[in-house]
Design a protein around this motif. Structure first.
Motif, mmCIF file in Angstrom:
data_model
loop_
_atom_site.group_PDB
_atom_site.id
_atom_site.type_symbol
_atom_site.label_atom_id
_atom_site.label_comp_id
_atom_site.label_asym_id
_atom_site.label_seq_id
_atom_site.Cartn_x
_atom_site.Cartn_y
_atom_site.Cartn_z
ATOM 1 N N SER A 269 0.815 3.844 -3.301
ATOM 2 C CA SER A 269 -0.046 4.991 -3.010
ATOM 3 C C SER A 269 0.638 6.282 -3.426
ATOM 4 N N PRO A 270 -0.104 7.375 -3.566
ATOM 5 C CA PRO A 270 0.506 8.662 -3.917
ATOM 6 C C PRO A 270 1.677 8.996 -2.989
ATOM 7 N N ALA B 298 4.228 4.827 -7.039
ATOM 8 C CA ALA B 298 2.878 5.403 -7.021
ATOM 9 C C ALA B 298 2.149 5.132 -8.335
ATOM 10 N N LEU C 186 -5.941 -2.874 -0.329
ATOM 11 C CA LEU C 186 -6.091 -2.148 -1.597
ATOM 12 C C LEU C 186 -7.382 -2.574 -2.295
ATOM 13 N N ASN D 29 -8.009 -0.790 -5.872
ATOM 14 C CA ASN D 29 -6.885 -0.564 -6.780
ATOM 15 C C ASN D 29 -6.739 -1.641 -7.847
ATOM 16 N N LYS E 103 0.827 -1.203 0.000
ATOM 17 C CA LYS E 103 0.000 0.000 0.000
ATOM 18 C C LYS E 103 0.862 1.254 0.000
ATOM 19 N N THR E 104 1.940 1.246 0.791
ATOM 20 C CA THR E 104 2.828 2.411 0.852
ATOM 21 C C THR E 104 3.532 2.651 -0.477
#
Length: 320
Positions: free
Chosen positions: A177-178, A183, A206, A209, A173-174
């Motif tokens: 993610s933006p 990203a 997620l 996503n 996720k890290t």
């Protein structure tokens, strides 16, 4: 016409580690006919070897009777070369011009280098797998072009080698993610039958996503084609980790009680990371580590893996 008998491992990871020697033989004698003996798990990563005449599946039996079965299947052929990376006695019971048998050594070295030593190859040839074009075409359907892909394998053959699946979820996720190092990247999860629970935390982290979960759904050569297309692969010490490295994908291996100096992913596109406890301290603290029922990578923090992934991304190239 030269005929070569190549005897390799039962385990997927070991067979991949040995594949560099086989690839060297293929390139050295492109017109040779190869007979490859391996375990059933390793079949998908070796069955597309150029010049393959026979693939013999060796299923382990009590009292070493599997060796007798193999001998019966190859004894009537005169071999130009036998390369035995299992270190058995079978090569000496067959007619051959040349025999090369791996012998154990007390010198600590990576298993790729150890395998190459049977032919005195220095530098050692890197592991390489051959895939059918159909596998690559299927991979394009599962993870289409147009974006980067992060491939992860949160499982392994034994529980003590597995980083907690919840940590994998936080890591993935890290990264995507933006603001993350990847990203906007797509995420694909791979693993074998029965590994599905290890994918669940990532899917939960997620939900929107479009994570592609292929755990337990693919033939192993299709897994190789999937990870070949990834910008980055992150996984535990496993056969899939070695497959990723052999496909030339930037590969980050997570280690605990197993030794990355012997079994780390091999190649310039690879890196490893472990927690602060270290190898020897882990084995000392957990003397039953080979039978330990749960993860022994609990000291490896998500932040450390993120940092290792970022460094690997910075120094590697995006695959074609």
């Amino acid at each position: 016409m030269k005929r070569i008998l190549f005897i390799t491992s039962t385990r997927i990871g070991d067979a991949v580690i040995n594949s560099g020697v086989l690839d060297y033989l293929v390139r050295q004698w492109p017109d040779a006919k190869f007979t490859v003996a391996c375990g059933p798990l390793a079949q998908p990563v070796l069955e597309n070897t150029p010049g393959l005449e026979r693939l013999i599946i060796v299923r382990k039996k009590s009292f070493g009777l599997h060796w007798l079965g193999l001998w019966r299947r190859v004894v009537f052929q005169h071999w130009d070369l036998i390369v035995d990376l299992r270190g058995s006695a079978i090569a000496y019971l067959l007619a051959a011009n040349t025999r090369k048998v791996l012998r154990s050594t007390k010198v600590k070295m990576h298993k790729v280098r150890e395998a190459a030593g049977v032919l005195r190859l220095d530098p050692p040839p890197e592991p390489r797998l051959y895939l059918p074009e159909e596998a690559r075409q299927r991979a394009l359907q599962w993870i289409p072009p147009g974006r980067d892909w992060l491939a992860v394998c949160p499982s392994a053959s034994l529980p003590f080698k597995m980083w907690p699946a919840t940590h994998f979820a936080e890591l993935v996720k890290t990264l995507v993610s933006p603001g993350g190092a990847m990203a906007g990247a797509g995420v694909v999860i791979v693993g074998g039958p029965g590994d599905e629970p290890h994918a669940e935390p990532i899917l939960a982290a997620l939900p929107d996503n479009g994570v592609v979960d292929l755990t337990g759904k693919l033939y192993l050569s299709d897994v190789a084609a999937i990870v070949e297309r990834a910008r980055l692969f992150i996984g535990n010490d496993s056969g899939v980790m070695h497959i990723s490295a052999a496909m030339g994908t930037p590969t980050l291996g997570l280690f605990g009680p197993s030794d990355e100096m012997l079994y780390g992913p091999y190649g310039e596109q690879c890196a490893t990371v472990r927690g602060p406890r270290g190898l020897e301290a882990t084995k000392s603290e957990f003397p039953d580590w080979r039978q330990h029922p749960s993860s022994l990578l609990d000291d490896l923090r998500v932040e450390a893996v993120i940092g290792a992934a970022e460094r690997l991304l910075e120094r590697t190239e995006k695959p074609d």
